[in-house]
Design a protein around this motif. Structure first.
Motif, PDB file in Angstrom:
ATOM      1  N   VAL A 269     -50.183-116.007  39.294  1.00 13.40           N
ATOM      2  CA  VAL A 269     -51.495-115.379  39.140  1.00 13.40           C
ATOM      3  C   VAL A 269     -51.504-114.568  37.850  1.00 13.40           C
ATOM      4  O   VAL A 269     -50.477-114.034  37.418  1.00 13.40           O
ATOM      5  CB  VAL A 269     -51.800-114.475  40.362  1.00 13.40           C
ATOM      6  CG1 VAL A 269     -50.795-113.351  40.473  1.00 13.40           C
ATOM      7  CG2 VAL A 269     -53.220-113.933  40.296  1.00 13.40           C
ATOM      8  N   LEU A 273     -55.818-109.991  36.718  1.00 13.38           N
ATOM      9  CA  LEU A 273     -56.576-110.080  37.972  1.00 13.38           C
ATOM     10  C   LEU A 273     -56.003-109.134  39.021  1.00 13.38           C
ATOM     11  O   LEU A 273     -56.748-108.445  39.731  1.00 13.38           O
ATOM     12  CB  LEU A 273     -56.551-111.520  38.475  1.00 13.38           C
ATOM     13  CG  LEU A 273     -57.489-111.875  39.624  1.00 13.38           C
ATOM     14  CD1 LEU A 273     -58.932-111.670  39.222  1.00 13.38           C
ATOM     15  CD2 LEU A 273     -57.243-113.318  40.070  1.00 13.38           C
ATOM     16  N   CYS A 321     -65.855-115.516  42.153  1.00 17.30           N
ATOM     17  CA  CYS A 321     -64.621-115.976  42.792  1.00 17.30           C
ATOM     18  C   CYS A 321     -63.922-117.033  41.941  1.00 17.30           C
ATOM     19  O   CYS A 321     -62.730-117.268  42.101  1.00 17.30           O
ATOM     20  CB  CYS A 321     -64.940-116.547  44.186  1.00 17.30           C
ATOM     21  SG  CYS A 321     -63.614-116.284  45.396  1.00 17.30           S
ATOM     22  N   VAL A 324     -60.861-115.805  40.399  1.00 15.47           N
ATOM     23  CA  VAL A 324     -59.679-115.824  41.262  1.00 15.47           C
ATOM     24  C   VAL A 324     -59.026-117.204  41.232  1.00 15.47           C
ATOM     25  O   VAL A 324     -57.799-117.330  41.329  1.00 15.47           O
ATOM     26  CB  VAL A 324     -60.058-115.438  42.701  1.00 15.47           C
ATOM     27  CG1 VAL A 324     -58.840-115.493  43.620  1.00 15.47           C
ATOM     28  CG2 VAL A 324     -60.681-114.057  42.739  1.00 15.47           C
ATOM     29  N   TYR A 395     -54.397-117.239  49.178  1.00 18.43           N
ATOM     30  CA  TYR A 395     -55.524-117.313  48.253  1.00 18.43           C
ATOM     31  C   TYR A 395     -56.827-117.627  48.990  1.00 18.43           C
ATOM     32  O   TYR A 395     -57.885-117.071  48.661  1.00 18.43           O
ATOM     33  CB  TYR A 395     -55.256-118.360  47.171  1.00 18.43           C
ATOM     34  CG  TYR A 395     -54.412-117.840  46.045  1.00 18.43           C
ATOM     35  CD1 TYR A 395     -54.943-116.984  45.097  1.00 18.43           C
ATOM     36  CD2 TYR A 395     -53.074-118.202  45.921  1.00 18.43           C
ATOM     37  CE1 TYR A 395     -54.178-116.495  44.054  1.00 18.43           C
ATOM     38  CE2 TYR A 395     -52.296-117.711  44.880  1.00 18.43           C
ATOM     39  CZ  TYR A 395     -52.859-116.862  43.954  1.00 18.43           C
ATOM     40  OH  TYR A 395     -52.096-116.374  42.927  1.00 18.43           O
ATOM     41  N   CYS A 399     -60.455-115.576  49.269  1.00 22.26           N
ATOM     42  CA  CYS A 399     -61.775-116.182  49.048  1.00 22.26           C
ATOM     43  C   CYS A 399     -62.677-116.046  50.277  1.00 22.26           C
ATOM     44  O   CYS A 399     -63.893-115.852  50.142  1.00 22.26           O
ATOM     45  CB  CYS A 399     -61.611-117.655  48.678  1.00 22.26           C
ATOM     46  SG  CYS A 399     -60.870-117.924  47.044  1.00 22.26           S
ATOM     47  N   ARG A 402     -64.061-112.590  50.114  1.00 21.95           N
ATOM     48  CA  ARG A 402     -64.918-112.316  48.961  1.00 21.95           C
ATOM     49  C   ARG A 402     -66.211-113.131  48.985  1.00 21.95           C
ATOM     50  O   ARG A 402     -67.257-112.657  48.517  1.00 21.95           O
ATOM     51  CB  ARG A 402     -64.187-112.626  47.653  1.00 21.95           C
ATOM     52  CG  ARG A 402     -62.965-111.774  47.390  1.00 21.95           C
ATOM     53  CD  ARG A 402     -62.484-111.910  45.956  1.00 21.95           C
ATOM     54  NE  ARG A 402     -63.300-111.082  45.073  1.00 21.95           N
ATOM     55  CZ  ARG A 402     -64.104-111.546  44.155  1.00 21.95           C
ATOM     56  NH1 ARG A 402     -64.253-112.857  44.006  1.00 21.95           N
ATOM     57  NH2 ARG A 402     -64.795-110.728  43.380  1.00 21.95           N
ATOM     58  N   ASP A 421     -63.378-105.972  47.556  1.00 21.19           N
ATOM     59  CA  ASP A 421     -62.381-106.131  46.499  1.00 21.19           C
ATOM     60  C   ASP A 421     -61.398-104.965  46.449  1.00 21.19           C
ATOM     61  O   ASP A 421     -60.371-105.060  45.776  1.00 21.19           O
ATOM     62  CB  ASP A 421     -63.080-106.270  45.141  1.00 21.19           C
ATOM     63  CG  ASP A 421     -63.731-107.630  44.962  1.00 21.19           C
ATOM     64  OD1 ASP A 421     -63.409-108.540  45.750  1.00 21.19           O
ATOM     65  OD2 ASP A 421     -64.576-107.785  44.056  1.00 21.19           O
TER      66      ASP A 421
END
Length: 509
Positions: A269, A273, A321, A324, A395, A399, A402, A421
């Motif tokens: 990642v 972020l 998103c 991400v 992950y 999502c 979010r 968040d």
């Protein structure tokens, strides 16, 4: 004939027992020698493997770049300028240091066996009203407690720079050096976890015995008890790994540096972020307001070719998103599948060579080699699928919070988005990821659960603490270790997993 056989042909044609490598060592000293050698190998082998991989990687890069070698073969300098052979000798000699892990293992195991006889004599005279079994167990516990206390103190006596601070001089006074405790916390939490597992297993076993007496016509578990028995290890793993992932995001200093590095490699990642999510949690990044954080994600937008306003929290509520997903498009589901595929390939590159090497080492009969290789391939694929699912679920959990579920539950205004968040999205990923353990073989779940549980427990405590409180850690370690060692000698099956088998073999006279 299999190399593991205990039978061998004598010159006269009869069959006899094979000679073990430690046959010439006095029986009372065998546990001590085994423990020292096992500790030496376990502490030196990972360093040697890392050194070898670094050496081979540098040679490969040099060949690709067609650069002439400046040092003789076998003596390429390391990152710190140290030649390969000198680094090799340093690692091999370092394992012999008397304040290192091999000596700790020898004192712990050797002391627990050698001190048992003196304690037995003492208790036979002072506690002759106890049964022979009670005196034996008490002698073993006290011997293990004493050995554990002394062995941990041996490790704690070594001072290292990371647990030492020097305060600058003030008003002409000399600088003050402060030493901290905490170097052995990982060992202590490992011992505590194993002791709790032993206690829990014993209580569960006694519950089953009571059920057999109370319901003789149906001595098995009820549906609820069977579910608890099956899901205990997965639940421990899920809770522990979720806590570790939460710590990796928000409190990385509470994880060992190597652990942080490995999780970062697996997660793949962008660090910006992660930093943005941390700023959301601390309130330094606010949606709809200019708090000076636009440059953080703005640079990420420039690198990935996204619109610049995506990274500005004053204009984008929340940031999409797709950021991400890091270049996988707007679909959260496609991103999860893509993460699984990439992580599976990454994991197979690690698990498959190890599985093949183990298969080759175990196959003494070439006729069984193909079957062994197939099992190795399936084992590597299963472990890789477990790790890939872990990453994909984490992950996708982010999502879900979010984009898919969170806004419908908490709202779509700036305050709700900040809550999501600021921790809810990470919490959702942490809750989901650990249940990937169900993809692993049931026999490995307990080992994985007991592997991550001590690390999760360590995240609840600081890595360093005042030196005058160190006796508390030593006491907890000694009591926990004494319980585990006594149990493994009384009932080896109660200490579960590979650790129980290894410890039982080491302690055997």
């Amino acid at each position: 004939m299999s190399s593991s056989s205990h039978q061998a042909h004598r010159p006269d044609g009869s069959r006899g027992r094979t000679t073990r490598w430690d046959e010439g060592i006095p029986p009372m000293l065998r546990p001590l020698v085994r423990a020292y050698l096992l500790g030496y190998v376990s502490s030196v082998a990972p360093r040697l493997l890392t050194l070898l991989l670094q050496h081979l990687t540098r040679r490969k890069l040099k060949r690709q770049a067609q650069e002439p070698a400046t040092t003789p073969a076998g003596a390429q300098p390391q990152k710190n300028g140290e030649p390969f052979l000198e680094a090799l000798q340093r690692i091999l000699r370092g394992g012999l240091d008397w304040q290192r892990f091999p000596t700790f293992c020898a004192v712990l195991v050797g002391g627990s066996t050698l001190l048992e006889r003196p304690f037995s004599v003492v208790f036979s005279q002072l506690a002759n009203n106890l049964s022979e079994i009670a005196r034996r167990r008490l002698s073993r516990w006290c011997a293990s407690f004493t050995a554990a206390w002394l062995s941990l103190r041996l490790l704690q006596s070594k001072q290292t720079p990371s647990f030492t601070d020097t305060l600058p001089s003030a008003n002409g006074t000399p600088p003050k050096t402060i030493h901290y405790a905490g170097r052995t916390l990982d060992l202590t939490f490992f011992a505590v976890t194993r002791a709790l597992d032993v206690i829990g297993g014993e209580l569960w076993h006694r519950r089953r015995l009571r059920r057999r007496r109370q319901v003789p016509q149906n001595p098995g578990w009820s549906s609820l008890e069977s579910a608890v028995s099956r899901l205990t290890d997965p639940a421990i793993f899920a809770l522990s790994s979720g806590l570790i992932m939460w710590t990796w995001i928000y409190l990385p200093s509470r994880l060992p540096r190597a652990y942080n590095k490995w999780i970062g490699s697996a997660a793949a990642v962008d660090g910006r972020l992660i930093e943005a999510l941390r700023l959301c949690r601390t309130g330094k990044l606010r949606y709809g307001l200019d708090t000076g954080c636009a440059n953080l994600l703005g640079s990420m937008c420039a690198d990935y070719g996204w619109p610049e306003e995506w990274g500005n929290p004053a204009k984008s509520v929340p940031f999409p998103c797709e950021m991400v997903h890091m270049g996988c498009g707007p679909s959260c589901e496609y991103h999860a599948v893509s993460r699984f595929a990439r992580s599976f390939r990454w994991a197979m590159a690690t698990y498959l060579p190890l599985s093949l090497l183990l298969a080759l080492g175990r196959s003494s009969d070439h006729r069984r080699l193909p079957a062994g290789l197939r099992r190795a391939l399936l084992s590597a694929a299963r472990s890789s699928a477990f790790l890939a699912t872990f990453i994909a679920l984490f992950y996708y959990g982010v999502c879900l919070a979010r984009t898919r579920v969170g806004p419908s539950v908490l709202g779509k205004d700036a305050a709700a988005r900040e809550k999501i968040d600021g921790g809810y999205c990470i919490a959702c990923g942490c809750l989901l990821c650990g249940w990937s353990i169900l993809f692993e073989h049931p026999g490995r779940r307990k080992d994985l659960a007991l592997f991550v549980a001590p690390r999760a427990l360590a995240t609840l405590f600081p890595r360093r603490y005042a030196l005058d409180k160190q006796w508390r850690e030593t006491l907890v370690f000694a009591a926990s270790t004494a319980l585990v060692f006594t149990c493994v000698r009384e009932n080896r099956a109660r200490v579960r997993g590979v650790f129980g088998s290894v410890l039982g073999s080491v302690l055997q006279a």
